[in-house]
Scaffold this active site. Structure first.
Site, PDB file in Angstrom:
ATOM      1  N   PHE A  66       0.806  -1.226   0.000  1.00  0.00           N
ATOM      2  CA  PHE A  66       0.000   0.000   0.000  1.00  0.00           C
ATOM      3  C   PHE A  66       0.831   1.265   0.000  1.00  0.00           C
ATOM      4  O   PHE A  66       0.357   2.321  -0.397  1.00  0.00           O
ATOM      5  CB  PHE A  66      -0.947   0.018   1.209  1.00  0.00           C
ATOM      6  CG  PHE A  66      -0.270   0.249   2.543  1.00  0.00           C
ATOM      7  CD1 PHE A  66       0.097   1.531   2.957  1.00  0.00           C
ATOM      8  CD2 PHE A  66      -0.002  -0.807   3.394  1.00  0.00           C
ATOM      9  CE1 PHE A  66       0.729   1.743   4.178  1.00  0.00           C
ATOM     10  CE2 PHE A  66       0.619  -0.600   4.617  1.00  0.00           C
ATOM     11  CZ  PHE A  66       0.986   0.681   5.010  1.00  0.00           C
TER      12      PHE A  66
ATOM     13  N   GLU B 225      -5.211  -3.717  -1.845  1.00  0.00           N
ATOM     14  CA  GLU B 225      -6.629  -3.368  -1.888  1.00  0.00           C
ATOM     15  C   GLU B 225      -6.933  -2.111  -1.088  1.00  0.00           C
ATOM     16  O   GLU B 225      -8.061  -1.595  -1.142  1.00  0.00           O
ATOM     17  CB  GLU B 225      -7.475  -4.539  -1.381  1.00  0.00           C
ATOM     18  CG  GLU B 225      -7.334  -4.876   0.081  1.00  0.00           C
ATOM     19  CD  GLU B 225      -6.144  -5.780   0.396  1.00  0.00           C
ATOM     20  OE1 GLU B 225      -6.123  -6.371   1.493  1.00  0.00           O
ATOM     21  OE2 GLU B 225      -5.225  -5.882  -0.447  1.00  0.00           O
TER      22      GLU B 225
ATOM     23  N   SER C 220       5.765  -6.915   3.992  1.00  0.00           N
ATOM     24  CA  SER C 220       6.358  -7.212   5.295  1.00  0.00           C
ATOM     25  C   SER C 220       7.129  -8.530   5.258  1.00  0.00           C
ATOM     26  O   SER C 220       6.889  -9.386   4.397  1.00  0.00           O
ATOM     27  CB  SER C 220       5.262  -7.287   6.360  1.00  0.00           C
ATOM     28  OG  SER C 220       4.450  -8.424   6.156  1.00  0.00           O
TER      29      SER C 220
ATOM     30  N   CYS D 228       9.691   1.488   3.339  1.00  0.00           N
ATOM     31  CA  CYS D 228      10.595   0.411   3.743  1.00  0.00           C
ATOM     32  C   CYS D 228      12.029   0.907   3.842  1.00  0.00           C
ATOM     33  O   CYS D 228      12.873   0.236   4.428  1.00  0.00           O
ATOM     34  CB  CYS D 228      10.497  -0.754   2.766  1.00  0.00           C
ATOM     35  SG  CYS D 228      11.144  -0.417   1.125  1.00  0.00           S
TER      36      CYS D 228
ATOM     37  N   GLU E  87       9.342  -3.625  12.953  1.00  0.00           N
ATOM     38  CA  GLU E  87       9.194  -2.602  11.923  1.00  0.00           C
ATOM     39  C   GLU E  87       7.888  -1.861  12.207  1.00  0.00           C
ATOM     40  O   GLU E  87       6.793  -2.399  12.013  1.00  0.00           O
ATOM     41  CB  GLU E  87       9.154  -3.221  10.526  1.00  0.00           C
ATOM     42  CG  GLU E  87       9.070  -2.169   9.430  1.00  0.00           C
ATOM     43  CD  GLU E  87       8.918  -2.769   8.038  1.00  0.00           C
ATOM     44  OE1 GLU E  87       9.371  -2.131   7.075  1.00  0.00           O
ATOM     45  OE2 GLU E  87       8.343  -3.856   7.920  1.00  0.00           O
TER      46      GLU E  87
END
Length: 499
Positions: A149, A176, A226, A281, A382
């Site tokens: 996303f 989504e 992830s 990230c 994270e």
């Protein structure tokens, strides 16, 4: 309410599963869109369209492919603002950041435009009497991309332009949570002349993902997300005989040595930690201050962080927007509210932040945690939000050991004026991407992006040379053309001789 459907075989295909997902405006918290969630049958239809298109696209000329890609690049450039506006509306990042995302994606489209040089083969003549050996790279077939996303346009553009330039066809399964940008990317590709079925966009949840991982006609899978999901993608797709590149999570560190320019380091820390609300990230989420500079560095970071203006992404005055969903916002907040109990000093607590007139948005302010321990949740996980942890180290060696002990190895940076220390760092640090006085060392398009350890599953990084190699496979051809004047040599059961 707006509806986002699939793009299959060069046209919009209405969702047939009966399942729909909500898409919210992060600035208001209101559901603005519903997105179709694919069934296994719809996955099969998308893969079938890609397989049918591969029959001709896989043998198309490089001239045809690059001509389409050049036109596509021009259309993307002309629609930058429109793509960015869709990103802001569904992700929440500020418009200038969304424009930067589009620009980064365009780098890979430009790389794909030059695919003719990337796909050049090799030839060795006369390796033996009248024997030549050549090496070529050929496409795989149908490949799939599963994207996150946080970069709904850039990460897809890191995948499909290069894949289709190499002669593959593509099924994209975007997040989504913010699906609209990916559909516009596909529509513009069709406008550029991309044949029907070469690029398909399929929306969905785990049902769609698992169907792609198991589908016998999908040859390879690219993924960014992830670490737990990257591990699942890699194991499942590999078990089904597919080539996989799965980029996982990160805990990116910035080592600040005592000789560093502290103003530059503080500017970099704030920019890299809080840009895009920390939903990157490659965000710097841990600063390691070496020696006695810690207190001063934290003070300068705080001074800058307190001035950042948070607001709706479509407000030109906003420097940081909201988080993608309320659930994610609440999860990020728990790391701040629980930090003191785990030994950290909470310098800034952004968990109570709201924006006047937008009280239902997914807001969180900037948080700064000092003297964080390596066994705390805020350090180990994270967070993917605007939370910066500062750790202390007495020496360069201690700082490097701390960073190398992390299970993640995506990106890292060092801030110093000492060239010798910087050179040591880039060789000794265990990470795939290293910055020297550069806080977010994302490589340009013609170098590859990817981490080490739990930040990457598979052998190939994304885009650059690794991307070309991932989307193609090698073939070596040995040929012998006898001279017409030669007599037949007869049967020889000995080992082939090259000398």
């Amino acid at each position: 309410m707006k509806t986002v459907n699939h793009w299959i075989g060069g046209k919009t295909v209405e969702g047939a599963s009966g399942n729909w997902g909500p898409v919210t405006d992060p600035a208001t918290g209101a559901v603005t869109t519903r997105v179709a969630l694919a069934s296994e049958a719809e996955v099969d239809a998308a893969v079938g369209a890609a397989k049918a298109a591969y029959a001709t696209w896989g043998t198309s000329s490089l001239a045809q492919r690059t001509g389409i890609l050049f036109r596509y690049r021009a259309l993307l450039d002309a629609h930058r603002d429109e793509i960015a506006a869709l990103i802001t509306a569904e992700h929440g990042k500020v418009h200038s950041d969304a424009l930067g995302e589009v620009a980064r994606g365009l780098e890979i489209v430009e790389l794909a435009c030059g695919i003719t040089t990337q796909l050049k083969g090799e030839l060795s003549t006369q390796v033996s009497g009248r024997v030549d050996v050549s090496a070529i790279r050929q496409s795989l077939g149908v490949v799939a991309g599963i994207t996150p996303f946080n970069f709904p346009a850039m990460v897809p553009m890191w995948m499909f332009p290069l894949a289709i330039a190499c002669g593959n066809t593509f099924v994209l399964k975007p997040s989504e949570k913010d699906p609209s940008a990916s559909v516009l990317l596909a529509e513009l590709a069709a406008e550029a002349g991309l044949p029907d079925g070469v690029l398909n966009v399929l929306h969905g949840d785990r049902t769609a993902v698992d169907a792609l991982l198991a589908h016998p006609d999908v040859a390879a899978v690219s993924f960014v997300g992830s670490t737990p999901i990257a591990r699942h993608i890699h194991r499942t797709a590999s078990a089904n005989g597919k080539r996989v590149q799965a980029l996982g999570g990160a805990k990116n560190h910035m080592l600040v040595l005592p000789d560093a320019d502290l103003d530059a380091a503080a500017d970099a820390a704030v920019s890299a930690a809080y840009g895009s609300a920390g939903e990157r990230c490659m965000a710097i989420s841990a600063v390691v201050a070496v020696g006695a500079i810690g207190d001063e560095l934290v003070a300068r970071i705080r001074e800058r962080a307190e001035k950042i203006k948070i607001g709706p992404g479509d407000d030109p005055a906003s420097e940081m927007g909201p988080l993608i969903t309320r659930a994610h916002r609440d999860k990020v907040a728990t790391y701040v509210t629980g930090a003191a109990a785990q030994g950290a000093e909470v310098v800034l607590d952004g968990t109570g932040y709201t924006v006047d007139g937008f009280e239902d948005g997914h807001w969180i302010g900037l948080s700064l945690l000092d003297k964080v321990s390596t066994d705390s949740d805020a350090y180990r996980d994270e967070i993917f939000g605007p939370v910066l942890c500062v750790l202390r180290a007495d020496t360069y060696e201690e700082g490097v050991a701390l960073i190398n002990a992390s299970p993640f190895g995506n990106g890292t940076a060092i801030f110093t004026r000492d060239g010798g220390a910087a050179r040591r760092f880039q060789l000794e640090i265990q990470a795939g991407m290293v910055g020297v006085n550069v806080p977010i060392p994302v490589p340009v398009g013609y170098h590859s992006f990817g981490g080490w350890k739990d930040s990457l599953f598979g052998d190939h990084h994304i885009y650059g040379n690794d991307g070309v190699h991932f989307y193609t496979r090698g073939k070596v051809i040995t040929t012998r053309w006898p001279d017409p004047s030669e007599a037949p040599t007869g049967v020889d059961l000995g080992f082939p001789r090259n000398h």
